[in-house]
Scaffold this motif. Structure first.
Motif, mmCIF file in Angstrom:
data_model
loop_
_atom_site.group_PDB
_atom_site.id
_atom_site.type_symbol
_atom_site.label_atom_id
_atom_site.label_comp_id
_atom_site.label_asym_id
_atom_site.label_seq_id
_atom_site.Cartn_x
_atom_site.Cartn_y
_atom_site.Cartn_z
ATOM 1 N N MET A 1 16.138 -8.544 2.335
ATOM 2 C CA MET A 1 15.187 -7.922 1.418
ATOM 3 C C MET A 1 15.300 -6.411 1.526
ATOM 4 N N ASN A 2 15.168 -5.764 0.416
ATOM 5 C CA ASN A 2 15.189 -4.305 0.429
ATOM 6 C C ASN A 2 13.752 -3.772 0.333
ATOM 7 N N ASN A 3 13.635 -2.462 0.342
ATOM 8 C CA ASN A 3 12.328 -1.805 0.340
ATOM 9 C C ASN A 3 11.473 -2.239 -0.851
ATOM 10 N N GLN A 4 12.039 -2.293 -2.034
ATOM 11 C CA GLN A 4 11.297 -2.683 -3.235
ATOM 12 C C GLN A 4 10.814 -4.128 -3.147
ATOM 13 N N GLU A 5 11.661 -5.013 -2.642
ATOM 14 C CA GLU A 5 11.272 -6.420 -2.511
ATOM 15 C C GLU A 5 10.125 -6.596 -1.512
ATOM 16 N N ILE A 6 10.145 -5.838 -0.431
ATOM 17 C CA ILE A 6 9.060 -5.915 0.547
ATOM 18 C C ILE A 6 7.772 -5.364 -0.041
ATOM 19 N N ASN A 7 7.855 -4.242 -0.737
ATOM 20 C CA ASN A 7 6.673 -3.699 -1.412
ATOM 21 C C ASN A 7 6.117 -4.711 -2.413
ATOM 22 N N ASN A 8 6.995 -5.353 -3.172
ATOM 23 C CA ASN A 8 6.560 -6.365 -4.137
ATOM 24 C C ASN A 8 5.877 -7.528 -3.443
ATOM 25 N N LEU A 9 6.449 -7.972 -2.324
ATOM 26 C CA LEU A 9 5.871 -9.087 -1.582
ATOM 27 C C LEU A 9 4.435 -8.774 -1.165
ATOM 28 N N GLU A 68 -2.603 1.613 0.447
ATOM 29 C CA GLU A 68 -2.229 3.021 0.562
ATOM 30 C C GLU A 68 -0.827 3.215 1.111
ATOM 31 N N ASP A 69 -0.400 2.311 1.994
ATOM 32 C CA ASP A 69 0.934 2.473 2.570
ATOM 33 C C ASP A 69 1.434 1.146 3.116
ATOM 34 N N ILE A 70 2.749 0.983 3.102
ATOM 35 C CA ILE A 70 3.418 -0.179 3.663
ATOM 36 C C ILE A 70 4.568 0.325 4.527
ATOM 37 N N VAL A 71 4.617 -0.165 5.750
ATOM 38 C CA VAL A 71 5.703 0.168 6.667
ATOM 39 C C VAL A 71 6.340 -1.151 7.076
ATOM 40 N N TYR A 72 7.652 -1.187 7.148
ATOM 41 C CA TYR A 72 8.285 -2.448 7.492
ATOM 42 C C TYR A 72 9.481 -2.234 8.402
ATOM 43 N N SER A 85 0.579 -3.001 6.460
ATOM 44 C CA SER A 85 0.008 -2.263 5.334
ATOM 45 C C SER A 85 -1.438 -1.925 5.651
ATOM 46 N N TYR A 86 -1.931 -0.904 4.976
ATOM 47 C CA TYR A 86 -3.344 -0.564 5.123
ATOM 48 C C TYR A 86 -3.844 0.003 3.815
ATOM 49 N N GLY A 87 -5.164 -0.023 3.683
ATOM 50 C CA GLY A 87 -5.775 0.505 2.476
ATOM 51 C C GLY A 87 -7.261 0.232 2.484
ATOM 52 N N THR A 88 -7.806 0.114 1.297
ATOM 53 C CA THR A 88 -9.227 -0.181 1.151
ATOM 54 C C THR A 88 -9.387 -1.440 0.315
ATOM 55 N N VAL A 89 -10.509 -2.097 0.545
ATOM 56 C CA VAL A 89 -10.829 -3.270 -0.263
ATOM 57 C C VAL A 89 -12.281 -3.137 -0.689
ATOM 58 N N ASP A 90 -12.495 -3.326 -1.981
ATOM 59 C CA ASP A 90 -13.835 -3.266 -2.567
ATOM 60 C C ASP A 90 -14.274 -4.684 -2.883
ATOM 61 N N TYR A 91 -15.402 -5.072 -2.305
ATOM 62 C CA TYR A 91 -15.970 -6.403 -2.529
ATOM 63 C C TYR A 91 -17.178 -6.305 -3.438
ATOM 64 N N VAL A 92 -17.381 -7.331 -4.225
ATOM 65 C CA VAL A 92 -18.641 -7.526 -4.932
ATOM 66 C C VAL A 92 -19.218 -8.820 -4.367
ATOM 67 N N ARG A 93 -20.405 -8.687 -3.778
ATOM 68 C CA ARG A 93 -21.082 -9.842 -3.202
ATOM 69 C C ARG A 93 -21.617 -10.743 -4.321
ATOM 70 N N LEU A 94 -22.035 -11.939 -3.948
ATOM 71 C CA LEU A 94 -22.571 -12.884 -4.932
ATOM 72 C C LEU A 94 -23.827 -12.351 -5.616
ATOM 73 N N ASP A 95 -24.562 -11.466 -4.926
ATOM 74 C CA ASP A 95 -25.770 -10.892 -5.538
ATOM 75 C C ASP A 95 -25.463 -9.669 -6.400
ATOM 76 N N GLY A 96 -24.173 -9.330 -6.541
ATOM 77 C CA GLY A 96 -23.757 -8.201 -7.379
ATOM 78 C C GLY A 96 -23.646 -6.883 -6.645
ATOM 79 N N SER A 97 -24.115 -6.808 -5.409
ATOM 80 C CA SER A 97 -24.001 -5.567 -4.644
ATOM 81 C C SER A 97 -22.555 -5.376 -4.176
#
Length: 126
Positions: A1-9, A68-72, A85-97
């Protein structure tokens, strides 16, 4: 696998997670896999992993990952790929918060299948 394939994965994995796509996980996790989400214990039974993800997906309205970034590293002898990889994740709870956190994931891929899937995130606010 090359860099693009890993990013895609990595991006395809998180798109599938954001879509709560258990079929994707089923087809991309190896039968011998190690999975951990947050501070939960490691799970190695694939059916238990899928059931745990199903339960987690049903406990929230939605989520959106921003990577935000992927290192392999490619291990030439075995063909194993180790990706972080690392980054942020935004959740919406069942109550909408909303709840946002940072995450880091470590993956090991062998023969095109994920054998290690370790997610580090503070889910205590969900």
């Amino acid at each position: 696998m090359n860099n693009q394939e890993i990013n895609n994965l990595v991006h395809q994995l998180y798109q599938a997670v954001d879509n709560k796509d258990l079929n994707y996980l089923d087809s991309h996790l190896a039968n011998k896999v190690r999975f951990r989400l947050g501070n939960n214990p490691v799970v190695t039974d694939k059916s238990d992993i899928l059931e745990g993800n199903k339960q987690f997906f049903s406990s929230i309205e939605s989520m959106r990952h921003c990577i935000e970034d992927i290192v392999y590293q490619l291990c030439d002898r075995s063909g194993t790929i180790k990706a972080s990889s690392y980054g942020t994740v935004d959740y919406v709870r069942l109550d909408g918060s909303e709840y946002s956190i940072v995450f880091s994931t470590f993956l090991k891929v062998q023969n095109g299948l994920i054998t290690d899937y370790l997610i580090f995130a503070d889910l205590s606010g969900l």
